[in-house]
Write a protein that holds these residues in place. Structure first.
Motif, PDB file in Angstrom:
ATOM      1  N   VAL A 193      22.390  43.565  45.047  1.00  0.00           N
ATOM      2  CA  VAL A 193      21.985  44.175  43.773  1.00  0.00           C
ATOM      3  C   VAL A 193      22.892  45.423  43.168  1.00  0.00           C
ATOM      4  O   VAL A 193      23.222  46.153  44.313  1.00  0.00           O
ATOM      5  N   PHE A 194      23.179  45.460  42.218  1.00  0.00           N
ATOM      6  CA  PHE A 194      23.808  46.670  41.451  1.00  0.00           C
ATOM      7  C   PHE A 194      23.352  46.960  40.165  1.00  0.00           C
ATOM      8  O   PHE A 194      22.720  46.198  39.529  1.00  0.00           O
ATOM      9  N   CYS A 195      23.774  48.170  39.681  1.00  0.00           N
ATOM     10  CA  CYS A 195      23.359  48.686  38.282  1.00  0.00           C
ATOM     11  C   CYS A 195      24.507  49.586  37.916  1.00  0.00           C
ATOM     12  O   CYS A 195      25.570  49.512  38.196  1.00  0.00           O
ATOM     13  N   GLY A 231      23.204  52.785  40.679  1.00  0.00           N
ATOM     14  CA  GLY A 231      22.763  52.807  42.185  1.00  0.00           C
ATOM     15  C   GLY A 231      21.359  53.046  42.234  1.00  0.00           C
ATOM     16  O   GLY A 231      20.546  52.494  43.166  1.00  0.00           O
ATOM     17  N   SER A 237      19.218  49.768  41.384  1.00  0.00           N
ATOM     18  CA  SER A 237      19.621  48.811  42.449  1.00  0.00           C
ATOM     19  C   SER A 237      18.833  49.125  43.751  1.00  0.00           C
ATOM     20  O   SER A 237      18.388  48.069  44.416  1.00  0.00           O
ATOM     21  N   ALA A 238      18.672  50.343  43.930  1.00  0.00           N
ATOM     22  CA  ALA A 238      17.689  50.779  45.133  1.00  0.00           C
ATOM     23  C   ALA A 238      16.354  50.246  45.019  1.00  0.00           C
ATOM     24  O   ALA A 238      15.840  49.874  45.846  1.00  0.00           O
ATOM     25  N   GLN A 239      15.878  50.413  43.630  1.00  0.00           N
ATOM     26  CA  GLN A 239      14.712  49.967  43.521  1.00  0.00           C
ATOM     27  C   GLN A 239      14.418  48.456  43.580  1.00  0.00           C
ATOM     28  O   GLN A 239      13.743  47.867  44.061  1.00  0.00           O
ATOM     29  N   LYS A 296      16.190  46.658  45.483  1.00  0.00           N
ATOM     30  CA  LYS A 296      16.314  46.372  47.000  1.00  0.00           C
ATOM     31  C   LYS A 296      14.926  46.305  47.630  1.00  0.00           C
ATOM     32  O   LYS A 296      14.422  45.592  48.258  1.00  0.00           O
ATOM     33  N   SER A 297      14.296  47.411  47.143  1.00  0.00           N
ATOM     34  CA  SER A 297      13.017  47.979  47.700  1.00  0.00           C
ATOM     35  C   SER A 297      11.959  46.600  47.422  1.00  0.00           C
ATOM     36  O   SER A 297      11.343  46.180  48.137  1.00  0.00           O
ATOM     37  N   ASN A 357      22.382  46.861  48.649  1.00  0.00           N
ATOM     38  CA  ASN A 357      22.629  47.707  47.367  1.00  0.00           C
ATOM     39  C   ASN A 357      23.876  48.095  47.181  1.00  0.00           C
ATOM     40  O   ASN A 357      24.564  48.950  48.033  1.00  0.00           O
TER      41      ASN A 357
END
Length: 104
Positions: free
Chosen positions: A66-68, A71, A74-76, A78-79, A91
Protein backbone atom coordinates in the motif's frame (compact mmCIF):
# COMPACT_ATOMS: atom_id res chain seq x y z
CA UNK A 1 17.38 12.19 -1.93
CA UNK A 2 13.98 13.42 -0.82
CA UNK A 3 13.20 15.61 2.18
CA UNK A 4 12.35 12.74 4.55
CA UNK A 5 15.38 10.64 3.69
CA UNK A 6 17.52 13.75 4.18
CA UNK A 7 16.08 14.12 7.68
CA UNK A 8 15.80 10.51 8.74
CA UNK A 9 18.33 8.65 6.61
CA UNK A 10 17.73 6.33 3.69
CA UNK A 11 14.62 4.18 3.92
CA UNK A 12 15.28 0.44 3.91
CA UNK A 13 13.23 -0.84 1.00
CA UNK A 14 14.30 -4.48 1.36
CA UNK A 15 10.83 -5.82 2.23
CA UNK A 16 9.24 -3.63 -0.40
CA UNK A 17 11.60 -4.83 -3.12
CA UNK A 18 11.09 -8.47 -2.11
CA UNK A 19 7.30 -8.07 -2.21
CA UNK A 20 7.46 -6.41 -5.62
CA UNK A 21 9.79 -9.13 -6.95
CA UNK A 22 7.20 -11.70 -5.85
CA UNK A 23 4.42 -9.94 -7.77
CA UNK A 24 2.80 -7.95 -4.96
CA UNK A 25 -0.69 -6.49 -5.26
CA UNK A 26 0.09 -2.76 -5.53
CA UNK A 27 -2.56 -0.51 -4.02
CA UNK A 28 -2.54 3.28 -4.22
CA UNK A 29 -4.73 4.49 -1.34
CA UNK A 30 -4.92 8.13 -2.52
CA UNK A 31 -8.09 9.67 -3.92
CA UNK A 32 -9.21 8.87 -7.47
CA UNK A 33 -8.13 12.35 -8.58
CA UNK A 34 -4.65 11.94 -7.12
CA UNK A 35 -4.36 8.48 -8.69
CA UNK A 36 -5.36 9.87 -12.09
CA UNK A 37 -2.47 12.33 -11.94
CA UNK A 38 0.05 9.47 -11.80
CA UNK A 39 0.87 6.33 -9.86
CA UNK A 40 3.16 3.32 -9.80
CA UNK A 41 2.94 1.08 -12.86
CA UNK A 42 0.43 -1.75 -12.37
CA UNK A 43 -1.17 -0.27 -9.27
CA UNK A 44 -4.88 -0.27 -8.53
CA UNK A 45 -6.65 2.57 -6.77
CA UNK A 46 -8.54 1.78 -3.58
CA UNK A 47 -8.83 5.05 -1.61
CA UNK A 48 -8.20 4.81 2.12
CA UNK A 49 -11.83 5.55 2.98
CA UNK A 50 -12.91 2.52 0.91
CA UNK A 51 -10.48 -0.09 2.23
CA UNK A 52 -13.00 -1.60 4.66
CA UNK A 53 -15.64 -2.00 1.96
CA UNK A 54 -13.15 -3.49 -0.52
CA UNK A 55 -11.51 -6.17 1.66
CA UNK A 56 -12.52 -8.93 -0.77
CA UNK A 57 -10.07 -7.50 -3.33
CA UNK A 58 -7.18 -8.25 -0.95
CA UNK A 59 -8.07 -11.88 -0.21
CA UNK A 60 -5.71 -14.49 -1.61
CA UNK A 61 -2.92 -12.03 -2.36
CA UNK A 62 0.53 -13.34 -1.37
CA UNK A 63 1.92 -9.84 -0.79
CA UNK A 64 0.19 -6.47 -0.60
CA UNK A 65 1.95 -3.12 -0.96
CA UNK A 66 0.00 0.00 0.00
CA UNK A 67 1.24 3.51 -0.74
CA UNK A 68 0.12 7.12 -1.05
CA UNK A 69 1.62 10.63 -1.31
CA UNK A 70 3.52 10.83 1.98
CA UNK A 71 3.22 7.41 3.63
CA UNK A 72 0.62 8.52 6.19
CA UNK A 73 -2.53 7.14 4.53
CA UNK A 74 -0.69 3.96 3.54
CA UNK A 75 0.28 3.45 7.21
CA UNK A 76 -3.41 3.74 8.10
CA UNK A 77 -4.36 1.34 5.29
CA UNK A 78 -1.77 -1.19 6.50
CA UNK A 79 -3.22 -0.98 10.00
CA UNK A 80 -6.80 -1.48 8.74
CA UNK A 81 -5.76 -4.50 6.67
CA UNK A 82 -3.84 -6.03 9.59
CA UNK A 83 -6.85 -5.52 11.88
CA UNK A 84 -8.83 -7.53 9.31
CA UNK A 85 -6.39 -10.45 9.35
CA UNK A 86 -3.99 -9.58 6.54
CA UNK A 87 -0.40 -10.19 7.67
CA UNK A 88 1.35 -9.80 4.33
CA UNK A 89 1.10 -6.01 4.03
CA UNK A 90 4.02 -3.68 3.32
CA UNK A 91 3.75 0.09 3.63
CA UNK A 92 5.55 1.24 0.50
CA UNK A 93 5.44 4.86 1.61
CA UNK A 94 5.15 7.23 -1.31
CA UNK A 95 4.06 6.27 -4.79
CA UNK A 96 7.36 7.66 -6.07
CA UNK A 97 9.24 5.32 -3.75
CA UNK A 98 7.27 2.33 -5.04
CA UNK A 99 7.84 3.45 -8.65
CA UNK A 100 11.58 3.67 -8.05
CA UNK A 101 11.62 0.16 -6.58
CA UNK A 102 9.72 -1.14 -9.61
CA UNK A 103 12.38 0.30 -11.89
CA UNK A 104 15.26 -1.49 -10.16
Amino acid sequence: MNFFSALFGTTDNTKLKEAIAEGAFLVDVRSAGEFASGSAKGAVNIPLDRINSQLAKFKGKKNIVVFCRSGNRSAQAKSILEQNGFQNVVNGGTWNNVSECLDK
